[in-house]
Design a protein around this motif. Sequence first.
Motif, PDB file in Angstrom:
ATOM      1  N   SER A  90       1.092  -1.412   0.119  1.00 20.33           N
ATOM      2  CA  SER A  90      -0.094  -0.037   0.117  1.00 20.33           C
ATOM      3  C   SER A  90       0.883   1.191   0.051  1.00 20.33           C
ATOM      4  O   SER A  90       1.926   1.023   0.452  1.00 20.33           O
ATOM      5  CB  SER A  90      -1.026   0.066   1.135  1.00 20.33           C
ATOM      6  N   GLY A  91       0.488   2.140  -0.751  1.00 18.60           N
ATOM      7  CA  GLY A  91       1.324   3.499  -0.803  1.00 18.60           C
ATOM      8  C   GLY A  91       0.728   4.598  -1.438  1.00 18.60           C
ATOM      9  O   GLY A  91      -0.519   4.436  -2.219  1.00 18.60           O
ATOM     10  N   SER A  92       1.243   5.817  -1.590  1.00 16.12           N
ATOM     11  CA  SER A  92       0.799   6.861  -2.167  1.00 16.12           C
ATOM     12  C   SER A  92       0.665   6.882  -3.569  1.00 16.12           C
ATOM     13  O   SER A  92       1.311   5.833  -4.250  1.00 16.12           O
ATOM     14  CB  SER A  92       1.664   8.142  -1.826  1.00 16.12           C
ATOM     15  N   THR A  93       0.055   7.683  -4.293  1.00 13.50           N
ATOM     16  CA  THR A  93       0.003   7.629  -5.690  1.00 13.50           C
ATOM     17  C   THR A  93       1.498   7.586  -6.170  1.00 13.50           C
ATOM     18  O   THR A  93       1.578   6.670  -7.265  1.00 13.50           O
ATOM     19  CB  THR A  93      -0.687   8.958  -6.278  1.00 13.50           C
ATOM     20  N   GLU A  94       2.334   8.428  -5.784  1.00 16.18           N
ATOM     21  CA  GLU A  94       3.782   8.490  -6.245  1.00 16.18           C
ATOM     22  C   GLU A  94       4.400   6.910  -6.118  1.00 16.18           C
ATOM     23  O   GLU A  94       5.095   6.416  -6.971  1.00 16.18           O
ATOM     24  CB  GLU A  94       4.621   9.314  -5.681  1.00 16.18           C
ATOM     25  N   ALA A  95       4.069   6.199  -4.949  1.00 17.96           N
ATOM     26  CA  ALA A  95       4.531   4.799  -4.507  1.00 17.96           C
ATOM     27  C   ALA A  95       3.931   4.035  -5.624  1.00 17.96           C
ATOM     28  O   ALA A  95       4.701   3.039  -6.130  1.00 17.96           O
ATOM     29  CB  ALA A  95       4.248   4.573  -3.229  1.00 17.96           C
ATOM     30  N   ILE A  96       2.837   4.030  -6.033  1.00 16.17           N
ATOM     31  CA  ILE A  96       2.127   3.374  -7.132  1.00 16.17           C
ATOM     32  C   ILE A  96       2.909   3.439  -8.196  1.00 16.17           C
ATOM     33  O   ILE A  96       3.086   2.724  -8.787  1.00 16.17           O
ATOM     34  CB  ILE A  96       0.675   3.292  -6.910  1.00 16.17           C
ATOM     35  N   ILE A  97       2.926   4.747  -8.718  1.00 19.37           N
ATOM     36  CA  ILE A  97       3.430   4.797 -10.059  1.00 19.37           C
ATOM     37  C   ILE A  97       4.828   4.495  -9.872  1.00 19.37           C
ATOM     38  O   ILE A  97       5.493   3.832 -10.833  1.00 19.37           O
ATOM     39  CB  ILE A  97       3.479   6.358 -10.200  1.00 19.37           C
ATOM     40  N   SER A  98       5.776   4.756  -8.995  1.00 17.07           N
ATOM     41  CA  SER A  98       7.060   4.210  -8.875  1.00 17.07           C
ATOM     42  C   SER A  98       7.098   2.840  -8.877  1.00 17.07           C
ATOM     43  O   SER A  98       8.244   1.996  -9.476  1.00 17.07           O
ATOM     44  CB  SER A  98       7.767   4.670  -7.704  1.00 17.07           C
ATOM     45  N   ALA A  99       6.407   2.048  -8.297  1.00 18.77           N
ATOM     46  CA  ALA A  99       6.514   0.473  -8.133  1.00 18.77           C
ATOM     47  C   ALA A  99       6.170   0.006  -9.223  1.00 18.77           C
ATOM     48  O   ALA A  99       7.048  -1.130  -9.989  1.00 18.77           O
ATOM     49  CB  ALA A  99       5.386  -0.004  -7.052  1.00 18.77           C
ATOM     50  N   VAL A 100       5.298   0.510 -10.167  1.00 21.23           N
ATOM     51  CA  VAL A 100       4.882  -0.234 -11.629  1.00 21.23           C
ATOM     52  C   VAL A 100       6.025   0.006 -12.539  1.00 21.23           C
ATOM     53  O   VAL A 100       6.594  -0.901 -13.188  1.00 21.23           O
ATOM     54  CB  VAL A 100       3.646   0.440 -11.899  1.00 21.23           C
ATOM     55  N   ALA A 101       6.663   1.224 -12.412  1.00 19.92           N
ATOM     56  CA  ALA A 101       7.671   1.891 -13.192  1.00 19.92           C
ATOM     57  C   ALA A 101       9.024   1.091 -13.139  1.00 19.92           C
ATOM     58  O   ALA A 101       9.565   0.511 -14.065  1.00 19.92           O
ATOM     59  CB  ALA A 101       7.937   3.233 -12.996  1.00 19.92           C
ATOM     60  N   ALA A 102       9.218   0.381 -11.775  1.00 20.60           N
ATOM     61  CA  ALA A 102      10.462  -0.107 -11.450  1.00 20.60           C
ATOM     62  C   ALA A 102      10.444  -1.589 -11.722  1.00 20.60           C
ATOM     63  O   ALA A 102      11.385  -2.217 -11.782  1.00 20.60           O
ATOM     64  CB  ALA A 102      10.880   0.108  -9.946  1.00 20.60           C
ATOM     65  N   SER A 103       9.037  -2.067 -11.944  1.00 21.19           N
ATOM     66  CA  SER A 103       8.841  -3.364 -12.107  1.00 21.19           C
ATOM     67  C   SER A 103       9.737  -4.249 -13.302  1.00 21.19           C
ATOM     68  O   SER A 103       9.351  -3.393 -14.409  1.00 21.19           O
ATOM     69  CB  SER A 103       7.370  -3.913 -11.948  1.00 21.19           C
ATOM     70  N   LYS A 104       9.537  -5.410 -13.363  1.00 16.05           N
ATOM     71  CA  LYS A 104      10.180  -6.047 -14.500  1.00 16.05           C
ATOM     72  C   LYS A 104       8.960  -6.371 -15.715  1.00 16.05           C
ATOM     73  O   LYS A 104       7.907  -6.413 -15.467  1.00 16.05           O
ATOM     74  CB  LYS A 104      10.618  -7.495 -13.998  1.00 16.05           C
ATOM     75  N   THR A 105       9.403  -6.247 -17.021  1.00 16.08           N
ATOM     76  CA  THR A 105       8.532  -6.559 -18.200  1.00 16.08           C
ATOM     77  C   THR A 105       7.801  -7.654 -17.907  1.00 16.08           C
ATOM     78  O   THR A 105       8.332  -8.831 -17.239  1.00 16.08           O
ATOM     79  CB  THR A 105       9.484  -6.563 -19.302  1.00 16.08           C
ATOM     80  N   GLY A 106       6.466  -7.677 -18.002  1.00 18.79           N
ATOM     81  CA  GLY A 106       5.775  -9.103 -17.841  1.00 18.79           C
ATOM     82  C   GLY A 106       5.184  -9.242 -16.519  1.00 18.79           C
ATOM     83  O   GLY A 106       4.222 -10.294 -16.175  1.00 18.79           O
ATOM     84  N   SER A 107       5.560  -8.022 -15.713  1.00 20.29           N
ATOM     85  CA  SER A 107       5.074  -8.405 -14.209  1.00 20.29           C
ATOM     86  C   SER A 107       3.664  -8.030 -14.076  1.00 20.29           C
ATOM     87  O   SER A 107       2.879  -7.362 -15.242  1.00 20.29           O
ATOM     88  CB  SER A 107       5.424  -7.238 -13.294  1.00 20.29           C
ATOM     89  N   HIS A 108       2.700  -8.555 -13.275  1.00 20.75           N
ATOM     90  CA  HIS A 108       1.356  -8.666 -13.370  1.00 20.75           C
ATOM     91  C   HIS A 108       1.004  -7.474 -12.022  1.00 20.75           C
ATOM     92  O   HIS A 108       1.469  -7.619 -11.092  1.00 20.75           O
ATOM     93  CB  HIS A 108       0.730  -9.755 -13.031  1.00 20.75           C
TER      94      HIS A 108
END
Length: 133
Positions: free
Chosen positions: A37-55
């Motif tokens: 769980s995290g702020s809007t920025e944390a959500i954006i950062s987590a998705v951006a930093a994740s690997k290709t093909g992540s769900h």
Amino acid sequence: MRSFPEHVLSWRAKDPLATVIVHPECRNEVVRLADISGSTEAIISAVAASKTGSHWVIGTEINLVDRLAKQHPDKIIHSLTPACLCPTMSAIKPANLLWMLDNLAKGNVVNRIQVPQEIAVQAKICLDRMLAI
């Protein structure tokens, strides 16, 4: 539509590979079931930093989820609840912001929100953290 624990459990059954990430404004039961769980920025950062093909299954306002899906076509991104619209966020338009700022510059406080002191203290901590970023 709000997010409920059943939404998280349903997504876990549909896509066991998905990481469930939610905004902390979701119901406590939903936050506890989420992986992150995290702020809007944390959500954006987590998705951006994740690997290709992540769900990802994201519990926040649908416009952000849609934007992330478009920005990261190499990842599988779904909304926890597809009808999660935030009328307050949808109302934030440049013209409305300008109107509010013009009023503040004139010394007029518009759309004041007042809460009990014990809530205000906790809210100020959150606001200070966001502004520090």
